[in-house]
Scaffold this motif. Structure first.
Motif, PDB file in Angstrom:
ATOM      1  N   LEU A 189       0.830  -1.224   0.045  1.00  0.00           N
ATOM      2  CA  LEU A 189      -0.028  -0.123  -0.050  1.00  0.00           C
ATOM      3  C   LEU A 189       0.768   1.308   0.108  1.00  0.00           C
ATOM      4  CD1 LEU A 189      -2.436  -1.170   2.694  1.00  0.00           C
ATOM      5  CD2 LEU A 189      -2.933  -1.565   0.266  1.00  0.00           C
ATOM      6  N   VAL A 190       0.540   2.135  -0.747  1.00  0.00           N
ATOM      7  CA  VAL A 190       1.274   3.295  -1.086  1.00  0.00           C
ATOM      8  C   VAL A 190       0.645   4.753  -0.719  1.00  0.00           C
ATOM      9  CG1 VAL A 190       3.054   4.743  -2.535  1.00  0.00           C
ATOM     10  CG2 VAL A 190       2.674   2.030  -2.691  1.00  0.00           C
ATOM     11  N   LYS A 191       1.365   5.430   0.135  1.00  0.00           N
ATOM     12  CA  LYS A 191       0.679   6.647   0.411  1.00  0.00           C
ATOM     13  C   LYS A 191       1.498   7.919  -0.228  1.00  0.00           C
ATOM     14  CE  LYS A 191      -1.688   9.825   2.713  1.00  0.00           C
ATOM     15  NZ  LYS A 191      -3.192   9.915   2.402  1.00  0.00           N
TER      16      LYS A 191
ATOM     17  N   GLU B  39      13.361  -5.543  -0.961  1.00  0.00           N
ATOM     18  CA  GLU B  39      14.199  -5.107  -2.100  1.00  0.00           C
ATOM     19  C   GLU B  39      13.043  -3.965  -2.801  1.00  0.00           C
ATOM     20  OE1 GLU B  39      15.968  -7.974  -4.131  1.00  0.00           O
ATOM     21  OE2 GLU B  39      17.323  -8.390  -2.283  1.00  0.00           O
ATOM     22  N   VAL B  40      11.976  -4.564  -3.343  1.00  0.00           N
ATOM     23  CA  VAL B  40      10.902  -4.112  -3.858  1.00  0.00           C
ATOM     24  C   VAL B  40      10.321  -2.713  -3.331  1.00  0.00           C
ATOM     25  CG1 VAL B  40       8.617  -4.196  -5.360  1.00  0.00           C
ATOM     26  CG2 VAL B  40      10.404  -5.952  -5.466  1.00  0.00           C
ATOM     27  N   ALA B  41      10.131  -2.933  -2.051  1.00  0.00           N
ATOM     28  CA  ALA B  41       9.438  -2.057  -1.136  1.00  0.00           C
ATOM     29  C   ALA B  41      10.328  -0.738  -0.982  1.00  0.00           C
ATOM     30  CB  ALA B  41       9.120  -2.496   0.340  1.00  0.00           C
ATOM     31  N   ASN B  42      11.662  -1.175  -0.859  1.00  0.00           N
ATOM     32  CA  ASN B  42      12.648  -0.020  -0.822  1.00  0.00           C
ATOM     33  C   ASN B  42      12.862   0.687  -2.175  1.00  0.00           C
ATOM     34  OD1 ASN B  42      13.746  -0.728   1.633  1.00  0.00           O
ATOM     35  ND2 ASN B  42      15.302  -1.792   1.005  1.00  0.00           N
ATOM     36  N   GLN B  43      12.408   0.145  -3.299  1.00  0.00           N
ATOM     37  CA  GLN B  43      12.504   0.781  -4.697  1.00  0.00           C
ATOM     38  C   GLN B  43      11.482   1.780  -4.609  1.00  0.00           C
ATOM     39  OE1 GLN B  43      12.555  -2.395  -7.333  1.00  0.00           O
ATOM     40  NE2 GLN B  43      14.437  -2.057  -8.155  1.00  0.00           N
TER      41      GLN B  43
ATOM     42  N   ASP C  96       5.212   9.217   0.536  1.00  0.00           N
ATOM     43  CA  ASP C  96       5.352   9.322   1.834  1.00  0.00           C
ATOM     44  C   ASP C  96       5.574   8.189   2.787  1.00  0.00           C
ATOM     45  OD1 ASP C  96       4.904  11.981   1.233  1.00  0.00           O
ATOM     46  OD2 ASP C  96       2.912  11.878   1.397  1.00  0.00           O
ATOM     47  N   ARG C  97       4.913   7.021   2.315  1.00  0.00           N
ATOM     48  CA  ARG C  97       5.095   5.799   3.172  1.00  0.00           C
ATOM     49  C   ARG C  97       4.456   4.675   2.637  1.00  0.00           C
ATOM     50  NH1 ARG C  97       1.481   3.631   7.209  1.00  0.00           N
ATOM     51  NH2 ARG C  97      -0.512   4.571   7.221  1.00  0.00           N
ATOM     52  N   THR C  98       4.659   3.449   2.971  1.00  0.00           N
ATOM     53  CA  THR C  98       4.228   2.078   2.546  1.00  0.00           C
ATOM     54  C   THR C  98       3.968   1.184   3.622  1.00  0.00           C
ATOM     55  OG1 THR C  98       6.382   1.089   2.194  1.00  0.00           O
ATOM     56  CG2 THR C  98       5.591   2.349   0.426  1.00  0.00           C
TER      57      THR C  98
END
Length: 72
Positions: free
Chosen positions: A7-9, A51-55, A63-65
């Motif tokens: 989930l991406v903010k 790794e994908v979350a960091n990308q 802003d956050r995930t």
């Protein structure tokens, strides 16, 4: 295969389209509510999810995930 939902903010309107450019993102779409977009990722190993979350977190305007891993 390991599947996760990230989930991406982000205030950016086209963030879902930018997420689709990441190779491990199988699908991405905008949402309403607390988060602005969802990225569904498929990777071979659990460690690759980080790794994908960091990308994704490096994308300008994110802003956050929050990551949820599929449990089978």
């Amino acid at each position: 295969m390991v599947r996760a939902i990230i989930l991406v903010k982000s205030p950016k309107k086209l963030i879902a389209a930018r997420l689709k450019k990441i190779p491990s993102v199988a699908d991405s779409f905008p949402t309403s509510g607390q988060f602005d977009a969802v990225a569904i990722i498929d990777v071979k190993q659990l460690i690759q999810i980080k790794e994908v979350a960091n990308q994704i977190q490096k994308i300008s305007g994110v802003d956050r995930t929050e990551t949820m891993v599929e449990v089978q």
